[in-house]
Design a protein around this motif. Structure first.
Motif: not given
Length: 91
Positions: A37, A40-42, A74-75, A77-79, A81
């Motif tokens: 996380y 991905d989201f800083d 989340l999966e 949008s970013h994979g 997860y």
């Protein structure tokens, strides 16, 4: 991630079964510990981030459904997860 605090907030906010809240809190802690996380989201995954996002799930969802709903988003949008989802046969 403060697992005990998250557990208490999950039970309080979603009137969740304590055992299910324990499982979700464990998965959230694992997610935070892996740094997925944060990468991905800083920002670090914290208790209030989890609570806020689970509150956005469809009304009437169980805690496990809420968790899996968020992780599904989340999966998409970013994979990476999927492995943190709560399996239905566990709850």
């Amino acid at each position: 991630m403060d697992r005990q605090r998250l557990h208490a907030r999950l039970v309080e906010r979603f009137e969740a079964d304590r055992d299910v809240a324990r499982i979700v809190a464990r998965e959230a802690t694992d997610l935070a510990d892996r740094g997925v996380y944060e990468a991905d989201f800083d920002e670090s995954l914290g208790v209030e981030i989890v609570i806020t996002n689970l509150a956005d799930a469809p009304d009437g969802s169980t805690l496990a459904e809420r968790w899996n709903w968020w992780l599904g988003a989340l999966e998409l949008s970013h994979g990476a997860y999927q492995r943190f989802r709560v399996r239905p046969d566990v709850v």
